[in-house]
Write an enzyme that holds these catalytic residues in place. Structure first.
Site, PDB file in Angstrom:
ATOM      1  N   SER A 198      27.951  -7.595 -14.892  1.00  0.00           N
ATOM      2  CA  SER A 198      29.324  -7.728 -15.391  1.00  0.00           C
ATOM      3  C   SER A 198      30.345  -7.710 -14.247  1.00  0.00           C
ATOM      4  O   SER A 198      31.385  -8.366 -14.331  1.00  0.00           O
ATOM      5  CB  SER A 198      29.643  -6.647 -16.429  1.00  0.00           C
ATOM      6  OG  SER A 198      29.771  -5.392 -15.828  1.00  0.00           O
ATOM      7  N   ASN A 199      30.061  -6.973 -13.178  1.00  0.00           N
ATOM      8  CA  ASN A 199      30.974  -6.997 -12.024  1.00  0.00           C
ATOM      9  C   ASN A 199      30.907  -8.338 -11.286  1.00  0.00           C
ATOM     10  O   ASN A 199      31.917  -8.827 -10.791  1.00  0.00           O
ATOM     11  CB  ASN A 199      30.667  -5.838 -11.068  1.00  0.00           C
ATOM     12  CG  ASN A 199      31.302  -4.543 -11.532  1.00  0.00           C
ATOM     13  OD1 ASN A 199      32.518  -4.381 -11.465  1.00  0.00           O
ATOM     14  ND2 ASN A 199      30.484  -3.626 -12.030  1.00  0.00           N
TER      15      ASN A 199
ATOM     16  N   LEU B  76      20.987  -1.492  -6.711  1.00  0.00           N
ATOM     17  CA  LEU B  76      20.557  -0.096  -6.762  1.00  0.00           C
ATOM     18  C   LEU B  76      19.626   0.339  -5.636  1.00  0.00           C
ATOM     19  O   LEU B  76      19.233   1.493  -5.549  1.00  0.00           O
ATOM     20  CB  LEU B  76      19.917   0.192  -8.135  1.00  0.00           C
ATOM     21  CG  LEU B  76      20.808  -0.178  -9.332  1.00  0.00           C
ATOM     22  CD1 LEU B  76      20.130   0.167 -10.640  1.00  0.00           C
ATOM     23  CD2 LEU B  76      22.182   0.480  -9.235  1.00  0.00           C
TER      24      LEU B  76
ATOM     25  N   ILE C 226      20.417  -0.494   1.277  1.00  0.00           N
ATOM     26  CA  ILE C 226      20.522  -1.707   2.097  1.00  0.00           C
ATOM     27  C   ILE C 226      19.810  -1.452   3.433  1.00  0.00           C
ATOM     28  O   ILE C 226      20.089  -0.457   4.106  1.00  0.00           O
ATOM     29  CB  ILE C 226      22.014  -2.069   2.322  1.00  0.00           C
ATOM     30  CG1 ILE C 226      22.643  -2.554   1.009  1.00  0.00           C
ATOM     31  CG2 ILE C 226      22.211  -3.093   3.419  1.00  0.00           C
ATOM     32  CD1 ILE C 226      22.117  -3.883   0.500  1.00  0.00           C
TER      33      ILE C 226
ATOM     34  N   HIS D  89      31.077   1.920  -6.912  1.00  0.00           N
ATOM     35  CA  HIS D  89      30.368   3.085  -7.463  1.00  0.00           C
ATOM     36  C   HIS D  89      31.124   3.574  -8.692  1.00  0.00           C
ATOM     37  O   HIS D  89      32.349   3.706  -8.654  1.00  0.00           O
ATOM     38  CB  HIS D  89      30.270   4.194  -6.411  1.00  0.00           C
ATOM     39  CG  HIS D  89      29.454   5.356  -6.870  1.00  0.00           C
ATOM     40  ND1 HIS D  89      28.080   5.328  -6.911  1.00  0.00           N
ATOM     41  CD2 HIS D  89      29.816   6.567  -7.366  1.00  0.00           C
ATOM     42  CE1 HIS D  89      27.632   6.472  -7.388  1.00  0.00           C
ATOM     43  NE2 HIS D  89      28.668   7.244  -7.673  1.00  0.00           N
TER      44      HIS D  89
ATOM     45  N   ASP E  69      26.044   5.774  -0.834  1.00  0.00           N
ATOM     46  CA  ASP E  69      27.389   6.161  -1.302  1.00  0.00           C
ATOM     47  C   ASP E  69      28.172   6.996  -0.293  1.00  0.00           C
ATOM     48  O   ASP E  69      28.958   7.867  -0.682  1.00  0.00           O
ATOM     49  CB  ASP E  69      27.287   6.956  -2.627  1.00  0.00           C
ATOM     50  CG  ASP E  69      26.546   6.177  -3.702  1.00  0.00           C
ATOM     51  OD1 ASP E  69      26.697   4.946  -3.763  1.00  0.00           O
ATOM     52  OD2 ASP E  69      25.806   6.805  -4.485  1.00  0.00           O
TER      53      ASP E  69
END
Ligand code: GAR
Length: 201
Positions: free
Chosen positions: A12-13, A85, A88, A104, A145
């Site tokens: 959706s993003n 998810l 990287i 996030h 994160d």
């Protein structure tokens, strides 16, 4: 500005970026990459005729040096993690320093780190009894994160009855904050101070 978008799920993003009127003449999505070849986000990419690549270990998946080569070949200037998810690989971080961003679904530095993705985040926020949550867009470094925060927006969740309700409120924010940060990159408005990342007016 040419961008590549990494996804793992629903997309959706990804769709919010592709449908953004503000980004239409500024940003071209050249590639969508995923660790999951059957993810719904790939269907969205196909509908928009965008090249898709499967990444990771195993057969028919691009390894990190191949990913770097593909992204360089496509002249990618910004990598966007939109619900990706996996961690990287460091090779990618080294080749695209300060040019990888992640969305996030909480207010970092709380409720982040390994295993904190999707509904896990909203469940943790719900169980903490926090009264606000929100979305964070940050620079990606070699830890989950953990990179510098570019933008955040919060939402009142004091009256929610379930983690799903939090997810719904936060997702709405995500769909505006992520395209806004991408636009700021395209307009060269993201500046790196020694300690802070700022969006200049
Ligand atoms: C989004 O809520 C995004 O913030 C989250 O996964 C969802 C993907 O939704 N990402 C993380 O939790 C990363 N730690 P989408 O596929 O519909 O964009």
């Amino acid at each position: 500005m040419k961008v590549a978008i990494f996804v793992s799920g629903r997309g959706s993003n990804l769709k919010a970026i592709l449908d953004s009127h503000e980004l239409k003449n500024l940003v071209k999505v050249e590639a969508v990459l995923s660790d999951k070849p059957d993810c719904a986000a790939f269907n969205i990419a196909n509908q928009y005729n965008i090249k898709t690549y499967t990444v990771g270990e195993g057969e028919k998946k691009l390894k990190s040096d191949e990913v770097v080569a593909v992204l360089n070949e496509l002249n990618i200037e910004l990598i966007i993690l939109a619900g990706y998810l996996k961690l990287i690989p460091s090779e990618l971080i080294d080749n695209f320093e300060n040019r990888i961003i992640n969305i996030h679904p909480a207010l970092l530095p709380s409720f982040g780190g390994k295993g904190m993705y999707g509904m896990n985040v909203h469940r943790a926020v719900f169980n903490s009894s926090a009264k606000v949550s929100g979305a964070t867009v940050h620079i990606v470094n070699k830890l989950y994160d953990n990179g510098k925060i570019i933008a955040q927006q919060c939402v009142d969740i004091s009256d929610v009855k379930s983690p799903e309700e939090i997810a719904e409120r936060v997702l709405e924010i995500e769909h505006s904050i992520l395209p806004a940060v991408v636009k700021a990159f395209a307009e060269n408005k993201i500046k790196f101070d020694e300690n802070r990342v700022v969006i200049v007016k």
